[in-house]
Scaffold this active site. Structure first.
Site, mmCIF file in Angstrom:
data_model
loop_
_atom_site.group_PDB
_atom_site.id
_atom_site.type_symbol
_atom_site.label_atom_id
_atom_site.label_comp_id
_atom_site.label_asym_id
_atom_site.label_seq_id
_atom_site.Cartn_x
_atom_site.Cartn_y
_atom_site.Cartn_z
ATOM 1 N N GLY A 499 39.261 32.491 36.896
ATOM 2 C CA GLY A 499 39.418 32.484 38.346
ATOM 3 C C GLY A 499 38.109 32.210 39.040
ATOM 4 O O GLY A 499 37.056 32.119 38.416
ATOM 5 N N GLY A 501 36.232 33.745 42.317
ATOM 6 C CA GLY A 501 36.206 34.711 43.403
ATOM 7 C C GLY A 501 35.385 34.177 44.546
ATOM 8 O O GLY A 501 34.901 33.048 44.506
ATOM 9 N N PHE A 503 32.458 34.922 45.399
ATOM 10 C CA PHE A 503 31.027 34.775 45.153
ATOM 11 C C PHE A 503 30.690 34.155 43.815
ATOM 12 O O PHE A 503 29.570 34.206 43.359
ATOM 13 C CB PHE A 503 30.347 36.135 45.293
ATOM 14 N N PRO A 505 32.462 32.381 39.795
ATOM 15 C CA PRO A 505 33.577 32.321 38.856
ATOM 16 C C PRO A 505 33.778 33.639 38.088
ATOM 17 O O PRO A 505 32.858 34.438 37.970
ATOM 18 C CB PRO A 505 33.172 31.212 37.898
ATOM 19 N N LYS A 520 32.477 38.831 36.105
ATOM 20 C CA LYS A 520 32.328 38.165 37.388
ATOM 21 C C LYS A 520 30.875 37.718 37.482
ATOM 22 O O LYS A 520 29.965 38.534 37.451
ATOM 23 C CB LYS A 520 32.664 39.170 38.491
ATOM 24 N N ASP A 617 39.075 45.229 52.370
ATOM 25 C CA ASP A 617 39.597 43.923 51.975
ATOM 26 C C ASP A 617 40.780 44.071 51.023
ATOM 27 O O ASP A 617 40.876 43.390 50.012
ATOM 28 C CB ASP A 617 38.496 43.070 51.348
#
Ligand SMILES: *[C@@H]1O[C@H](CO)[C@@H](O)[C@H](O)[C@H]1NC(C)=O
Ligand SMILES: *[C@@H]1O[C@H](CO)[C@@H](O)[C@H](O)[C@H]1NC(C)=O
Ligand SMILES: *[C@@H]1O[C@H](CO)[C@@H](O)[C@H](O)[C@H]1NC(C)=O
Ligand SMILES: *[C@@H]1O[C@H](CO)[C@@H](O)[C@H](O)[C@H]1NC(C)=O
Length: 808
Positions: A499, A501, A503, A505, A520, A617
């Site tokens: 994925g 995100g 900020f 990958p 992340k 969020d």
């Protein structure tokens, strides 16, 4: 209108079913009694429950047994009857007991799908669920355990329960072994089995098909020889081996402890214990614990040492059979004696200490001899390659003799055992030799000491430098080496990417121990995510709840900044609810579980955690799903902590995701626990309807999802909202309740919205709910455009952040 009539009819129909079929409260099924889908039986002390269930991600119906007490948190199925023959339609399927003494599952066509068998016939057969989780068929008046006609403990699936005997009866030739599920959604037999193999001296083996994949070694009177850690204190462990039977079992010291042993679908053996405080299963150990538990990794006479690089070495006085292959890391051919054995010459037995005893497939034993006797017996037959003590529980007792090559040895510095291996007599250490050796050892120790001093100095300097980053100190979080992460993610290969995100990958990785992780990786070029990165490390490391994603560690090296999480195989909630085909996999009970899970996670953040955290969020893509489809809130990059008694704060930096942000936050920058409640409300309505709030489109009006739901609610047509796949199930009052709770959460005024505490109560109780008032932003498109043009919030920088966070 037609649809709502139909649904109302369905509702009436469901409630009538509910009335005529109350859940059975007894612990037995009597002769000719029928158990239908929806009915259950419960063991007498309420520990276990038997009935129909569906595994997560599947709509197939199975008969199974699960823990009753922890059902509010998780349905842990410990046994499945018709694992190979699921039912798809249970409208008239029944489980019944009939003469001469069988329990059978009949499908809706009255055909037997699954049945127990019996060798005798009794007057009055009943099936009874015992408090151990054992389902037995017996005569109603018989109380002798030996007299069971049939018992589920003789036919386990993937779970070894306290009191269950795993092993073989040599008289009946019946073997009790574990057989893994195919995967988490399918209890059919998978590739892996686990048994007590009685070839040679019995040992516990995990097999993939017919080949051994892991071995924990023979029982040594205290434990299995290769046990990675001390035995759990919950239990007594038994290994019985005599002419009649061989089995391994464990019994609880305190019967209120929940513990089980599971063979997972990837072939891991896990010991799990229930932790009441966290409401989740804790993995006490996982086998294989590391690479060295891979069966025969280092070949014959090779020894695996996890603290060494490379991990495989030859036992002392042994050399690689094929040096070139060995050095390339192909260890399968193993090692041979430096001085080959000649059966016509004299031999000695050399002692090797602190190892896991080798494969006992080609072994013999004697239960009474002393160690000296073992040596004499072994030395008489040249094909006896090694011996060891059989039982070390009370001094050394008995012998274990090996014939042929020694396979699958590993170093176990603390818990290993001694083995004596046949060697040429020239390999015996002489007195003189050992003196020289002593001197050598001294010299080596001295240089080692110097090296250690140097190393500590370097470490000290290194730590000082790291302190500047001030992250580890803030969080006490494990720090991973960049090289470990690079290896785990296959050098951040494109195929490992799962994925992207806001900020940077996200990659999937597998640590050497086999643990799956999600990494992340902060984009190297942008400074944008740094604050969020720090934020996440600081907050999430201190939080622990079964509905929050777990951070395993971080990695900061040079330019690289990474966060390492537990891997969530089922990705995020948005990949399910907004996908036409995948949303069908979520039946209503599962969706409702997810709603409840998110609510509990959020309640923990708002109220129970030490920090009182506002997530800011919350959205479908930030809710991840584990293998059992349990929801876990993730992404704490924007989270803020507020003081214990404070409920919120004001910011000029409005960040979040369109469609989930509350009006007071978007317009005035005021965030509070109630802005999270708003986002939660949006999420609930999205889950129920399987539609996005933003980008919602309806031909009749211009409203967003909130407006649409509000309109239906006012017109008493809420049922029309429900997505078709969900409407199949008979849970309409729960659905209507969820819609109303969702609407209460998105009300315009923060004070009108319930706290997460009330939300959790409202979802689980049957109490009357207050009427919802008009939601905020139900025509979001217009209001939001106004807000955007207003100068208070949207400096251009903020807009970038907002768009970044909304990966559409
Ligand atoms: C199911 O089959 C059994 C025996 O085969 C029979 O006695 C019973 O009446 C059948 N039940 C139904 C509902 O057809
Ligand atoms: C019962 O069935 C199992 C297989 O399901 C079989 O191994 C066992 O021998 C049978 N027992 C009797 C008494 O028929
Ligand atoms: C058994 O465990 C429960 C829960 O952990 C505890 O409350 C109880 O005191 C224990 N009983 C004994 C006899 O240790
Ligand atoms: C040595 O032991 C093996 C295995 O038990 C046996 O087959 C063989 O006959 C024995 N040899 C002698 C000489 O006793």
């Amino acid at each position: 209108m037609k649809a709502s009539f139909f649904l109302l009819f369905l509702l009436a129909f469901c409630s009538s079913i509910h009335k005529t079929l109350p859940t059975t409260k007894t612990d037995l099924i009597s002769t000719n009694q029928l158990i239908k889908d929806g009915e259950t039986i419960v063991s007498s002390r309420g520990t276990f429950e038997l009935g129909f269930f569906s595994p997560s991600g599947s709509s197939n119906r199975y008969i199974g047994i699960w823990y009753k007490q922890i059902l509010p948190y998780v349905q842990t199925v410990v046994w499945v009857a018709n694992r190979e023959k699921p039912l798809t339609n249970t409208s008239s399927a029944v489980l019944k007991v009939s003469k001469p003494g069988t329990l059978a599952l009949l499908n809706d066509k009255n055909e037997t799908i699954w049945s127990t068998n019996t060798s005798r016939s009794v007057q009055n057969p009943v099936a009874m669920l015992l408090d151990t989780g054992n389902l037995v068929v017996k005569d109603a008046k018989d109380d002798y355990p030996e007299d069971f006609l049939w018992q589920s403990f003789h036919f386990p699936t993937d779970t070894h329960m306290p009191g269950m005997k795993l092993g073989k009866n040599f008289k009946t030739r019946h073997e009790v072994y574990l057989s893994a599920w195919k995967n988490n959604n399918d209890p059919a037999p998978g590739e892996f089995t686990r048994n007590i193999d009685p070839t040679g001296y019995p040992q516990a083996l995990t097999k993939r098909g017919t080949s051994v994949s892991a071995r924990i070694g023979p029982w040594n009177g205290l434990r299995f020889s290769g046990s990675p850690i001390p035995l759990l204190e919950c239990c007594h462990f038994h290994f019985i081996f005599n002419k009649e039977e061989v089995y391994y079992s464990f019994s609880l010291i305190n019967s209120s402890v929940l513990t089980r042993l599971v063979l997972t679908s990837n072939g891991d053996i896990q010991r799990l214990t229930w932790v009441d405080r966290t409401k989740r299963w804790n993995i006490y150990y996982n086998l294989p614990a590391d690479n060295c538990d891979t069966y025969s990794l280092c070949g014959a006479y090779g020894s695996c040492d996890i603290d060494n690089t490379p991990t495989c070495g030859c036992l002392e006085k042994f050399i690689a059979k094929h040096t070139q292959q060995w050095e390339k890391g192909d260890w399968s051919e193993g090692c041979v004696r430096r001085t080959p054995l000649d059966c016509n010459k004299e031999h000695v037995f050399r002692k090797y200490s602190r190892i896991k005893l080798p494969d006992t497939k080609h072994s013999q034993y004697d239960k009474t001899m002393t160690l000296e006797g073992c040596r004499q017996v072994c030395s008489r037959n040249c094909s006896c390659t090694a011996y060891s003590s059989l039982d070390v529980s009370n001094g050394d007792k008995g012998c274990l003799f090996w014939f042929g090559e020694l396979i699958d040895i590993r170093k176990l510095p603390e818990r290993g055992q001694d083995i004596y291996i046949r060697m040429d007599s020239s390999e015996q250490e002489s007195e003189a030799g050992s003196k020289i050796k002593k001197e050598k050892i001294l010299a080596v120790s001295f240089s080692l000491l110097m090296a250690m001093i140097l190393l500590s100095l370097i470490m000290l300097l290194y730590k000082r430098k790291r302190k500047k980053l001030k992250l580890k100190e803030d969080s006490e979080l494990p720090v991973f080496q960049l090289s470990t992460i690079t290896r785990a993610t296959n050098n951040f290969s494109e195929s490992n990417k799962i994925g992207e995100g806001g900020f940077g990958p996200v990659y999937k990785g597998v640590l050497e121990e086999g643990q799956e992780i999600a990494v992340k990786r902060l984009s190297r070029t942008s400074m944008q995510g740094l604050d969020e990165y720090k934020n996440e490390v600081i907050y999430i490391a201190k939080l622990q709840h079964r509905n929050l994603v777990r951070l395993l560690g971080c990695c900061i090296q040079g330019e690289e900044k990474m966060l390492i999480y537990e891997y969530m195989p089922n990705k995020s909630l948005n990949s399910y609810i907004f996908d036409k085909t995948k949303s069908k996999l979520l039946d209503w009970p599962k969706s409702f579980d997810i709603i409840n899970g998110i609510a509990r996670g959020l309640l923990y953040l708002h109220q129970d955690s030490r920090l009182r955290i506002i997530h800011r969020d919350l959205k479908a893509s930030n809710v991840l799903l584990d293998t059992d489809m349990n929801p876990k809130i993730s992404d704490f990059g924007l989270a803020r902590s507020v003081a214990g008694n404070e409920m919120g704060a004001k910011t000029r930096n409005v960040v979040g995701t369109h469609g989930y942000m509350s009006p007071e936050y978007v317009i005035d920058g005021i965030f509070s626990v109630k802005s999270d409640v708003f986002s939660f409300g949006v999420l609930v309505l999205e889950i129920v309807s399987c539609k996005r709030n933003r980008g919602f489109f309806h031909q009749d009006h211009n409203l967003n999802l909130l407006g649409h739901v509000w309109k239906l609610y006012k017109e008493d047509r809420s049922l029309e909202l429900i997505d078709e796949p969900l409407a199949d199930s008979c849970h309409i009052s729960q659905m209507l309740r969820s819609i109303q709770v969702g609407l209460l959460c998105v009300q315009q005024r923060p004070d009108d919205r319930p706290s997460m505490f009330s939300v959790v109560q409202m979802l689980t109780n049957e109490s009357l709910l207050p009427k919802a008032k008009e939601p905020g932003f139900f025509t979001e498109r217009n209001i939001f455009d106004e807000a955007k043009s207003g100068s208070q919030t949207a400096s251009s920088k903020n807009e970038v952040t907002i768009t970044l966070l909304d990966p559409r």
